[in-house]
Design a protein around this motif. Structure first.
Motif, PDB file in Angstrom:
ATOM      1  N   VAL A 113       0.846  -1.205   0.000  1.00  0.00           N
ATOM      2  CA  VAL A 113       0.000   0.000   0.000  1.00  0.00           C
ATOM      3  C   VAL A 113       0.882   1.257   0.000  1.00  0.00           C
ATOM      4  CG1 VAL A 113      -1.635   1.343   1.382  1.00  0.00           C
ATOM      5  CG2 VAL A 113      -1.968  -1.136   1.080  1.00  0.00           C
ATOM      6  N   ALA A 114       1.878   1.280   0.868  1.00  0.00           N
ATOM      7  CA  ALA A 114       2.739   2.464   0.955  1.00  0.00           C
ATOM      8  C   ALA A 114       3.499   2.691  -0.347  1.00  0.00           C
ATOM      9  CB  ALA A 114       3.728   2.309   2.119  1.00  0.00           C
ATOM     10  N   ALA A 115       4.010   1.612  -0.934  1.00  0.00           N
ATOM     11  CA  ALA A 115       4.771   1.763  -2.182  1.00  0.00           C
ATOM     12  C   ALA A 115       3.849   2.244  -3.306  1.00  0.00           C
ATOM     13  CB  ALA A 115       5.433   0.432  -2.542  1.00  0.00           C
ATOM     14  N   THR A 116       2.628   1.725  -3.346  1.00  0.00           N
ATOM     15  CA  THR A 116       1.685   2.130  -4.388  1.00  0.00           C
ATOM     16  C   THR A 116       1.323   3.610  -4.247  1.00  0.00           C
ATOM     17  OG1 THR A 116       0.793  -0.114  -4.400  1.00  0.00           O
ATOM     18  CG2 THR A 116      -0.557   1.605  -5.428  1.00  0.00           C
ATOM     19  N   LEU A 117       1.042   4.026  -3.010  1.00  0.00           N
ATOM     20  CA  LEU A 117       0.711   5.443  -2.786  1.00  0.00           C
ATOM     21  C   LEU A 117       1.888   6.335  -3.193  1.00  0.00           C
ATOM     22  CD1 LEU A 117      -1.147   5.289   0.666  1.00  0.00           C
ATOM     23  CD2 LEU A 117      -2.152   5.736  -1.595  1.00  0.00           C
ATOM     24  N   THR A 118       3.097   5.898  -2.881  1.00  0.00           N
ATOM     25  CA  THR A 118       4.274   6.697  -3.217  1.00  0.00           C
ATOM     26  C   THR A 118       4.423   6.856  -4.727  1.00  0.00           C
ATOM     27  OG1 THR A 118       5.397   5.873  -1.243  1.00  0.00           O
ATOM     28  CG2 THR A 118       6.785   6.828  -2.973  1.00  0.00           C
ATOM     29  N   VAL A 119       4.322   5.716  -5.433  1.00  0.00           N
ATOM     30  CA  VAL A 119       4.486   5.762  -6.883  1.00  0.00           C
ATOM     31  C   VAL A 119       3.356   6.591  -7.522  1.00  0.00           C
ATOM     32  CG1 VAL A 119       4.557   4.355  -8.976  1.00  0.00           C
ATOM     33  CG2 VAL A 119       5.769   3.602  -6.937  1.00  0.00           C
ATOM     34  N   ALA A 120       2.152   6.453  -6.979  1.00  0.00           N
ATOM     35  CA  ALA A 120       1.026   7.244  -7.499  1.00  0.00           C
ATOM     36  C   ALA A 120       1.275   8.733  -7.291  1.00  0.00           C
ATOM     37  CB  ALA A 120      -0.268   6.807  -6.824  1.00  0.00           C
ATOM     38  N   ALA A 121       1.727   9.106  -6.100  1.00  0.00           N
ATOM     39  CA  ALA A 121       1.977  10.519  -5.809  1.00  0.00           C
ATOM     40  C   ALA A 121       3.063  11.080  -6.721  1.00  0.00           C
ATOM     41  CB  ALA A 121       2.376  10.691  -4.339  1.00  0.00           C
ATOM     42  N   MET A 122       4.095  10.269  -6.990  1.00  0.00           N
ATOM     43  CA  MET A 122       5.146  10.737  -7.892  1.00  0.00           C
ATOM     44  C   MET A 122       4.603  10.854  -9.318  1.00  0.00           C
ATOM     45  SD  MET A 122       8.434   8.660  -6.356  1.00  0.00           S
ATOM     46  CE  MET A 122       9.800   9.756  -6.785  1.00  0.00           C
ATOM     47  N   GLY A 123       3.714   9.935  -9.696  1.00  0.00           N
ATOM     48  CA  GLY A 123       3.172   9.941 -11.053  1.00  0.00           C
ATOM     49  C   GLY A 123       2.344  11.175 -11.340  1.00  0.00           C
ATOM     50  N   ILE A 124       1.593  11.654 -10.314  1.00  0.00           N
ATOM     51  CA  ILE A 124       0.758  12.838 -10.542  1.00  0.00           C
ATOM     52  C   ILE A 124       1.435  14.097 -10.022  1.00  0.00           C
ATOM     53  CG2 ILE A 124      -1.410  11.543 -10.617  1.00  0.00           C
ATOM     54  CD1 ILE A 124      -1.927  12.282  -7.749  1.00  0.00           C
ATOM     55  N   GLY A 125       2.708  13.972  -9.648  1.00  0.00           N
ATOM     56  CA  GLY A 125       3.514  15.147  -9.346  1.00  0.00           C
ATOM     57  C   GLY A 125       3.236  15.817  -8.022  1.00  0.00           C
ATOM     58  N   ILE A 126       2.699  15.084  -7.049  1.00  0.00           N
ATOM     59  CA  ILE A 126       2.444  15.707  -5.740  1.00  0.00           C
ATOM     60  C   ILE A 126       3.315  15.089  -4.655  1.00  0.00           C
ATOM     61  CG2 ILE A 126       0.061  16.330  -6.308  1.00  0.00           C
ATOM     62  CD1 ILE A 126      -0.771  13.869  -4.551  1.00  0.00           C
ATOM     63  N   TYR A 127       4.409  14.393  -5.070  1.00  0.00           N
ATOM     64  CA  TYR A 127       5.231  13.750  -4.059  1.00  0.00           C
ATOM     65  C   TYR A 127       6.072  14.783  -3.333  1.00  0.00           C
ATOM     66  CZ  TYR A 127       8.371  10.461  -1.794  1.00  0.00           C
ATOM     67  OH  TYR A 127       9.082   9.748  -0.859  1.00  0.00           O
ATOM     68  N   GLY A 128       6.116  14.640  -2.038  1.00  0.00           N
ATOM     69  CA  GLY A 128       6.926  15.508  -1.204  1.00  0.00           C
ATOM     70  C   GLY A 128       6.848  14.963   0.207  1.00  0.00           C
TER      71      GLY A 128
END
Lengths: 212, 212, 212
Positions: free
Chosen positions: A161-176
């Motif tokens: 779950v954590a890895a998926t959320l991380t990759v998703a956030a990076m994909g839509i450009g809101i990772y931080g």
């Protein structure tokens, strides 16, 4: 590795130390080992997942071989576990909590590093999970046990779950920092709920009998 | 990986799916695992040999991490094995046949890729065999068994024959679809003859008693 | 690998052969294996440590895949062990001595290669130890035993001493044949003293009872 926010770096370092401690404690409980064996297994638990990830993405020598403080924290965790193995049994709950912190942060940072190295969505998620559970799996193989992650306790799924959320956030450009903390927190909460209620992932239909 | 003839690609994909299915079924039979464990072991069986080969020749990230359909086929094989584990027992012979197809194609393509990456004759043959048997070996380690390839059944030798024929054909410049199919067929036939007559490679002189 | 003094190269080749022989003998004693299994385990013992080191420092394909005589010596050691397994039991002491030679040389050359590839002090020492004990560890995992290096006999510590001396000598610029031989000899002497007096590294405080 690119510069990390101080909070994530601190959590990553805590996770490394606790994985070293916890891995060495598991080794002490499971089988007879000398100090070399106990400390080695602690270090493998703490550093193994990240080393596998770095080998698979071509980031060699692995980061933990170049940043001495990861090395030192894993070693320190293993030595403390060796010296205090009897006393640490009383601290099982705090160790489980800190282990869940390590699991969460390793999954987030492992997935993030895989994306930075150009891996696609599926592989990046997989590498996040490998970072989180790989060290413990190596330790279990070394002491002759079927790896816990394959067998019981909701352990791989929160990391997924954590890895998926991380990759998703990076994909839509809101990772931080915020997104990383949300992803890690989701993993942490699922893991602790699983520990509290002793939950497991489903078994194959028609398993011979209920779990031990 | 360079463009492959469609027939070889199709066989490679079939092999990946069947290895995923077969690896997961072996895991279900051998020990108690939840869905994460079963599917993970299926994926390791299907993808493990190729990942080891790619790490050893420096082709990272491994091809299976970059081509999503390998990943999906291995995952699908594992999930189907998990869901239908009881019914699939009746299909043992078809699965053994398809497993031999996978073994044959993996040995040929593994050896071919190693030659493409500049490996010498001996190492390229070895990498062909590793590609074919590596995934099953990882699975057996994970479930606490001495790897089948070390212990019984003519399994590594047909892969060795296929890899040797492949490297020889490339060395004398006649490698192509026909040569690949000849090499794979040789492996397939030896493997199926071994299964049919329950043959094994020789044991050390003076082994304590005849095999079980 | 840079050019090595002939004496070190000779010792390295002897170590490879003896590790192949010894690894295969250990496999024959521990479990029932056919010729493929015995020779495979011999080769894994002889080459495994160097392969892990080369993967971790990014020197792929590993040196032993490119230099055919390492390959041939490991294979030859395994085949001889398979053919003569009953007679070789009488030669236990010479094999233990030659195994200590291999351990010593592998630790020195592994640490040296890691320094050449730019690794820091701690990682280079670790990689020297991994080179020396990695192959035997893989073999023990394959035959379902907790690796000897974790469990008993003063085995990792002499390798650690040799690797540390090597890295220190390189750090202060006095590394050469003499320094390499001093480091290897230190390892050899500690190892043989350990064998002679049946010494082990300390166990955790309060271990349940005295060793076996």
């Amino acid at each position: 590795m690119s510069a990390q926010p101080p909070l994530l770096l601190a959590l990553d370092l805590i996770g490394t130390f606790v994985f070293g401690l916890n891995g060495a404690l598991t080794a002490v409980r499971a089988t007879r080992l000398d100090v070399v064996g106990v400390v080695t297994l602690g270090m493998m638990t703490a550093l193994g997942g990240g080393v596998i990830r770095d080998v698979l993405i071509g980031a060699v020598p692995p980061a933990t071989f170049q940043l001495w403080y990861y090395f030192a924290l894993a070693l320190g965790g293993g030595l403390i576990a060796f010296a205090l193995s009897r006393k640490l049994h009383r601290l099982e709950m705090p160790i489980t909590v800190l282990d869940a912190v390590g699991l969460s942060v390793f999954a987030v940072m492992g997935a993030g590093k895989a994306v930075e190295y150009g891996l696609g969505v599926g592989p990046a998620v997989l590498l996040g999970v490998i970072t989180a559970v790989g060290g413990g799996t190596i330790r279990d193989l070394m002491i002759g046990q079927v790896p816990t992650v394959l067998r019981s306790e909701l352990y791989a799924i929160p990391a997924l779950v954590a890895a998926t959320l991380t990759v998703a956030a990076m994909g839509i450009g809101i990772y931080g920092l915020s997104a990383a903390l949300v992803a890690a927190s989701a993993c942490f909460v699922i893991r602790m709920v699983g520990v509290h209620f002793n939950l497991n992932a489903p078994e194959p239909p028609g398993s011979r009998d209920q779990r031990r």
